[in-house]
Design an enzyme around this catalytic site. Sequence first.
Site, PDB file in Angstrom:
ATOM      1  CG  PHE A   1      70.383  26.921  19.876  1.00  0.00           C
ATOM      2  CD1 PHE A   1      71.080  25.879  19.288  1.00  0.00           C
ATOM      3  CD2 PHE A   1      70.144  26.869  21.250  1.00  0.00           C
ATOM      4  CE1 PHE A   1      71.532  24.794  20.044  1.00  0.00           C
ATOM      5  CE2 PHE A   1      70.583  25.784  22.014  1.00  0.00           C
ATOM      6  CZ  PHE A   1      71.289  24.756  21.404  1.00  0.00           C
TER       7      PHE A   1
ATOM      8  CD  GLU B   1      74.673  30.269  24.307  1.00  0.00           C
ATOM      9  OE1 GLU B   1      75.686  29.558  24.355  1.00  0.00           O
ATOM     10  OE2 GLU B   1      74.553  31.248  23.552  1.00  0.00           O
TER      11      GLU B   1
ATOM     12  CD  GLU C   1      70.945  30.578  39.538  1.00  0.00           C
ATOM     13  OE1 GLU C   1      70.970  30.626  38.292  1.00  0.00           O
ATOM     14  OE2 GLU C   1      70.939  31.602  40.254  1.00  0.00           O
TER      15      GLU C   1
END
Length: 397
Positions: free
Chosen positions: A131, A370, A374
Amino acid sequence: MPDTSYLDWPFLEPEHRQLKAGLDQWCAENSNLLDPGTGNLDMACRGLVKLLGDAGWLNYSVPRMHADVGPTLDVRSLCLLRETLAYQSGLADFCFAMQGLGSGPVSLFGSQELKRTWLPSVASGDSIAAFALSEKQAGSDVSALTTRADRVGNHYILNGEKTWISNAGTADFYTVFARTGEAPGARGLSAFVVAADTPGLSVSERIDIIAPHPLGTLEFDNCRIPIDQLLGVPGQGFKVAMATLDVFRTTVAAAALGFARRAYDETLTHVLSRELFGAPLAELQMTQASVAQMALDIDTSALLVYRSAWAKDGGQERVTREAAMAKLYSTEQAQQVVDRAVQLFGGLGVTSGQVVERLYREIRSLRIYEGASEVQKVVIARNEYKRFNKNTPNQGK
Ligand code: COS
């Protein structure tokens, strides 16, 4: 004895209990293979992916047929798999997770042709997926990414750089997010499948991290991508990324839960057998305070993980809020659980080769990848404002 009472919670179905029982047995029989030690990392990962594929576990990382809803990803199964694999081996969990995340945009947005080309080999472990979203200046702020894909005839020409890409160098294909410019910011991105052998694509750097897995930087130099490798609609790449992360963020939370459960079980074994001041360490009230907090953190994380997975599997279209809550809480608390375990182990806890020392290194990146903690807070707060405004007529007037 690990706690299995959560398997009776109403979030799970009989098929999930069956999956967990089979998986536990398989992990026990293959524990030596799941932790390949300190050899060549890329070879170890290829071996683990094939092992998981041959055993049939990777079938869960691509959509499976469900009688009432058709082919779909079952998030509860993904969570049980990640939790159980993480309990055994961080690297095995990583290999499993990346097959799902890397192929997730194909599963959710790919054409039939792209699904036919890639998903069977992802499920068998013959293709490795990745990804490719993050860039040096665009990790949390995805809408700032600068890799470009310019349409020329029946192709897009891809130029730019992606970094912190898991499986860089081992993947057979990457799902890549690039700016196609339909609109500024988040509305001008698109997603593509890019085969690893595409001319112009190279791995410019490998990155070493505290809990090693294949990670690196990719360079795209005039890569020609046929338009039929586009995922979804041009300009909708941000939504492709976010919808994929909505599914897989809950599974990151599940992996953290697996690390926490392992640290907890190691701790119980240790404190019940280690003598201190003439009694087992477990008798000290300060130990009991630590153990109680660990148990509470684990159960609370599990409730958030399986609530989010159950909501998605039940057909809730957006689980952005639930997934963000699960990821934020479970990863942060798993870090605390592992840290308490290290503290109770004392000097042994920081000794290389100890399970809790390994977990201490392995848990850290889950609070970052991912979507950092925060970012999850931003996502939760925005969803809360939206819900409040929707349910409160004339709000702000
Ligand atoms: N599913 C579908 N669509 C979504 C979505 C989701 N989960 N989240 C946002 N969208 C849509 C929004 O509805 C909006 O659509 P419209 O333009 O039609 O209104 C669009 O996407 C832009 O959303 P938003 O305004 O919230 O975008 P921001 O740039 O402000 O995004 C955060 C903010 C920080 C939440 C986002 O960039 C993010 O999640 N960043 C972390 C990414 C990450 O996980 N990085 C790690 C890389 S993977 S290891």
